[in-house]
Design an enzyme around this catalytic site. Structure first.
Site, PDB file in Angstrom:
ATOM      1  N   ASP A  93      31.996 -22.031 -39.521  1.00 11.63           N
ATOM      2  CA  ASP A  93      33.012 -21.536 -39.923  1.00 11.63           C
ATOM      3  C   ASP A  93      34.263 -22.359 -39.495  1.00 11.63           C
ATOM      4  O   ASP A  93      34.227 -23.635 -39.180  1.00 11.63           O
ATOM      5  CB  ASP A  93      33.638 -20.299 -38.876  1.00 11.63           C
ATOM      6  CG  ASP A  93      33.777 -20.718 -37.496  1.00 11.63           C
ATOM      7  OD1 ASP A  93      32.930 -21.400 -36.890  1.00 11.63           O
ATOM      8  OD2 ASP A  93      34.577 -20.056 -36.549  1.00 11.63           O
ATOM      9  N   GLU A 158      33.336 -20.374 -34.081  1.00 11.74           N
ATOM     10  CA  GLU A 158      33.940 -21.228 -33.055  1.00 11.74           C
ATOM     11  C   GLU A 158      35.557 -21.021 -33.245  1.00 11.74           C
ATOM     12  O   GLU A 158      36.096 -21.348 -32.062  1.00 11.74           O
ATOM     13  CB  GLU A 158      33.248 -22.564 -33.403  1.00 11.74           C
ATOM     14  CG  GLU A 158      33.611 -23.403 -32.211  1.00 11.74           C
ATOM     15  CD  GLU A 158      34.686 -24.273 -32.156  1.00 11.74           C
ATOM     16  OE1 GLU A 158      35.123 -24.879 -31.174  1.00 11.74           O
ATOM     17  OE2 GLU A 158      35.484 -24.275 -33.412  1.00 11.74           O
ATOM     18  N   ASP A 185      31.225 -32.283 -32.824  1.00 13.77           N
ATOM     19  CA  ASP A 185      32.303 -31.618 -33.054  1.00 13.77           C
ATOM     20  C   ASP A 185      33.530 -32.324 -32.520  1.00 13.77           C
ATOM     21  O   ASP A 185      34.667 -31.478 -32.345  1.00 13.77           O
ATOM     22  CB  ASP A 185      32.252 -30.196 -32.774  1.00 13.77           C
ATOM     23  CG  ASP A 185      33.237 -29.083 -33.433  1.00 13.77           C
ATOM     24  OD1 ASP A 185      33.798 -29.461 -34.487  1.00 13.77           O
ATOM     25  OD2 ASP A 185      33.435 -28.273 -32.746  1.00 13.77           O
ATOM     26  N   THR A 320      71.465 -10.249 -42.637  1.00 12.67           N
ATOM     27  CA  THR A 320      72.330 -10.226 -41.294  1.00 12.67           C
ATOM     28  C   THR A 320      71.615  -9.102 -40.689  1.00 12.67           C
ATOM     29  O   THR A 320      72.409  -8.104 -40.556  1.00 12.67           O
ATOM     30  CB  THR A 320      73.727 -10.206 -41.783  1.00 12.67           C
ATOM     31  OG1 THR A 320      73.876  -9.115 -42.580  1.00 12.67           O
ATOM     32  CG2 THR A 320      74.255 -11.106 -42.189  1.00 12.67           C
ATOM     33  N   ARG A 333      45.780 -25.565 -22.834  1.00 14.23           N
ATOM     34  CA  ARG A 333      44.713 -26.184 -22.729  1.00 14.23           C
ATOM     35  C   ARG A 333      44.663 -26.359 -21.362  1.00 14.23           C
ATOM     36  O   ARG A 333      45.653 -26.946 -20.384  1.00 14.23           O
ATOM     37  CB  ARG A 333      44.770 -27.353 -23.212  1.00 14.23           C
ATOM     38  CG  ARG A 333      45.231 -27.376 -24.882  1.00 14.23           C
ATOM     39  CD  ARG A 333      43.647 -27.071 -25.607  1.00 14.23           C
ATOM     40  NE  ARG A 333      43.962 -27.012 -26.962  1.00 14.23           N
ATOM     41  CZ  ARG A 333      43.120 -26.869 -27.985  1.00 14.23           C
ATOM     42  NH1 ARG A 333      41.898 -26.660 -27.680  1.00 14.23           N
ATOM     43  NH2 ARG A 333      43.500 -26.615 -29.046  1.00 14.23           N
ATOM     44  N   SER A 404      38.941 -28.111 -27.079  1.00 13.19           N
ATOM     45  CA  SER A 404      38.093 -26.978 -26.488  1.00 13.19           C
ATOM     46  C   SER A 404      37.212 -26.502 -27.422  1.00 13.19           C
ATOM     47  O   SER A 404      37.278 -26.328 -28.487  1.00 13.19           O
ATOM     48  CB  SER A 404      39.253 -25.959 -25.954  1.00 13.19           C
ATOM     49  OG  SER A 404      40.163 -26.297 -25.506  1.00 13.19           O
TER      50      SER A 404
END
Lengths: 463, 463
Positions: A93, A158, A185, A320, A333, A404
């Site tokens: 993906d 993923e 990866d 506005t 992270r 990650s």
């Protein structure tokens, strides 16, 4: 056994162009996992991989359902039970890509230019997972066998943080079990500086939404006495950081394992200069916690980033209003031993404590992932180092990764095996950005490295 | 002269339903002035008004070009040069409206329900400008003449702050010249509390855009050492306000004319309670500068509101990027004697002074409007007060308006005449919001009040 890999490497060179054209086919399928409108493309992508692996002679090839997008599985176990089994993990993906984000060419029509393939997913992760498919093909189409057993686990979620992969692995633990897991990866700094990652950051991803008036209000008729939700959001977000660019959430750093002097010395060898960093990103100056160098900030320290921000009118011309609400996406992270759920609770409590009575605020957990950390003096890691030396042609460094891959910690925990991250991309391949690209030479050297790795693993068990 | 208005009022009652159906026709045309995609609808709307006014017997009816959207003009000067001339200003353009903003019915398919007409532009300003068209028709179709001369000036760019109206008025000053200008584009608190506005706020509208990395970056690979542009924007916006909710831009309040004790006493009579304010807006608590009451904050004090906010990924699912940029729209409502261009320069300088070296920031001026303030003891204002008493059936209050109609100060300055703002809407009609509505009874009472006003103005000059 040298002969096996020699013939396989030769085969991979002779079939280089076809391998790339096959990769182009994969890249043409916009398999976005985060957008329900692309569910059909996800199914097409899974079907393509299923058919392709069957054609190569893998066994037990199947599109296996999950509660979300399916896993594509395939195996070759002809090396026998006395040989190790490698579990290769990859994901088919991709994240979204729109021309208006700044793509120079259609993100789903691959273009080869200046030695690179430009397309969404080129490096993350279609190009990299395909390296292992082609390495196995190179053995099977020459010797008719590989030095070790191989299982392919290719998932389709993923990029939305693998919500269904852990239940899938638990359910099929015996089918999937291996002695080592390989994931490609990740990336290296330059083509002559390959890197093996032994650490990844985890993640807590949330949405915060601030609600004020029931509907958007006319700013002239009502503004001045209502707390503008966009301003309230701004005030809350401003309080997430301290003046020294550290994160202000109480308890946020409590579980961070301090870097040792030895680790810091090793990281310092691979640090970026401020000029390199500016050249790679285009920022006018670096930023961050001055107590740590750049490489530490982006790989060994936790962060908190605003990934998206929205409120009110963003179309052409003035409007506005006092918007009725304002929201943001935030990802933190995490590093060992921070717990993603604990961090969510700390963030949520802190936001509640700084929310003024003039608005209401909702903090929603979107996804989490645990951080991972492995020793690098184990045989599975050392075999990878040899594979780069022989297959790539350069000695790799062991580094921590800032990204990650939530499944890494999960696979390690569930199977009790190490995960070796041999990334074949470049740090500036533009993954998750416009004009994502994959260097053609690295695709081909990656296949040869992957071929050699299987042989080095087998040799390791012979000793 | 009483007889003229008596017959005209009777006629307006007999034709009430037709008047509404004609208004429906106007409301079906999505004449958005801020979106180039709707330029054809603007032209359709102008053509409809042109044809309609011709049909009523107005003279010199024309669609007059400007550098932007056209003005529709028409006049009836049959009262003769010894009678005063009323210049009626209205606008036929509207702000955007999308179902997903929370509309219960199609914003461009008017629905009558519970005594209200729901549609974008119902109250702002198609319904209100049409009151004057129908008042004039009621005279012309009964007596064949009106008590005073009337000129209609209907513009198509009010919602984008009338960029071409001042040049147009300057070019056609003799054609347009009147003794008083009437504008119905404001509102009252409840149907039994009509209000005549003698003051409006001005405006400085800007966009601020913060630029960081050249492209969106992967937050795992690069975050932690780059100043997230969304965070930088948040930090800058947070510094626009002081902790007491006053505006922190140095010099911002320098030219504000202080409210006198007498004015504050008058305003206090029309103040909202905190409960009323919460009920009308839906906010959990009021907010603002505690040194002023609610009515003062929203009508007599300058403000700074975030109207829109954008950065990064706002679609479904997580996307882990450091966005390359972040932006916002900000409008500052101004009071006498603040100068919109001076305020822009102060804001721009202040933002530059608080911009860190880690990002670059652009501050763009989108539009400006001057504030306006008129005495209310003059005959043109007192005639309006009488018109409400006789035509509406309630004594009006003179109030300050929090909104901005940029052309008010311009017409007053260019022609040296007062502008009387007789608004026939309600404060909570939802203008610029989803489910904008106009109370049917107020539409019809407005027509009768407008009929009486023309007569009272004529009477004033006879004395």
């Amino acid at each position: 056994m040298e002969e096996l890999s020699t013939a396989a490497r030769q085969y991979s060179r002779e079939n280089a162009e076809r391998f790339r054209l096959e990769l182009h086919e994969m890249l043409r399928i916009p398999s976005l996992s985060g957008d329900p409108a692309h569910a059909g493309d996800i199914r097409r992508m899974a079907a393509w991989l299923d058919e392709h692996m069957r054609g190569l002679g893998l066994d037990n090839v199947a599109i296996m359902p999950t509660a979300g997008h399916p896993v594509v599985y395939g195996e070759w176990l002809g090396a026998g039970p006395d040989k190790p089994t490698v579990l290769v993990y990859g994901h088919y993906d991709v994240v979204p890509a729109l021309m208006e984000d700044g793509w120079h060419t259609d993100p789903f029509e691959p273009v080869e230019k200046d030695g690179k393939i430009y397309a969404r997913g080129a490096t993350d992760d279609k190009g990299q997972l395909f390296i292992h498919v082609k390495a196995l093909e190179s053995y099977l189409k020459t010797a008719g066998r590989a030095p070790v057993n191989v299982k392919m686990l290719l998932e389709g979620e993923e990029e939305v943080s693998s919500p269904n992969l852990v239940p899938f692995i638990k359910e099929h633990l015996e089918l999937l079990r291996g002695d080592v897991c390989i994931i490609s990866d990740t990336s290296m700094r330059s083509i002559e500086e390959p890197a093996i990652l032994h650490s990844l950051r985890g993640m807590t991803y949330v949405e915060i939404e601030v609600h004020g008036p029931t509907d958007d209000l006319h700013s002239g008729l009502w503004g001045g006495a209502v707390h503008n939700p966009a301003l309230a959001l701004v005030e809350i977000l401003g309080k997430l950081y301290n003046a020294d660019n550290t994160i202000a959430i109480p308890g946020f750093y409590d579980d961070v394992v301090p870097l040792t002097a030895d680790e810091r010395a090793m990281i310092a060898k691979t640090d970026l200069t401020e000029e390199q960093y500016k050249a790679s990103t285009g920022v006018p100056a670096v930023w961050g916690d001055a107590a740590f160098n750049i490489r530490e900030r982006i790989a060994a320290r936790p962060t908190l980033d605003i990934n998206g921000l929205w409120s009110g009118w963003t179309g052409p011309g003035p409007k506005t209003i006092v918007p009725s609400k304002a929201g943001c996406k935030i990802s933190s992270r995490l590093v060992g031993n921070q717990d993603p759920h604990k961090i969510f609770e700390l963030l949520k409590s802190y936001v509640a404590s700084i929310t003024p009575p003039t608005v209401t605020v909702e903090v929603r957990l979107i996804t989490t992932g645990k951080p991972a950390l492995f020793p690098f003096d184990i045989p599975e890691m050392q075999a990878a180092s040899l594979a780069y030396e022989k297959g790539w042609g350069a000695t790799p460094v062991f580094t921590r990764g800032g990204g990650s891959i939530p499944v890494v910690a999960e696979i390690a925990d569930l199977m009790g095996i190490p995960v070796v991250m041999m990334g074949y991309g470049l740090d500036d391949d533009g993954l998750h950005s416009p004009n994502e690209r994959f260097t053609i030479e690295m695709f081909h050297r990656g296949i040869e490295t992957a071929i050699v790795y299987l042989e080095e693993l087998a040799r390791m068990t012979d000793q």
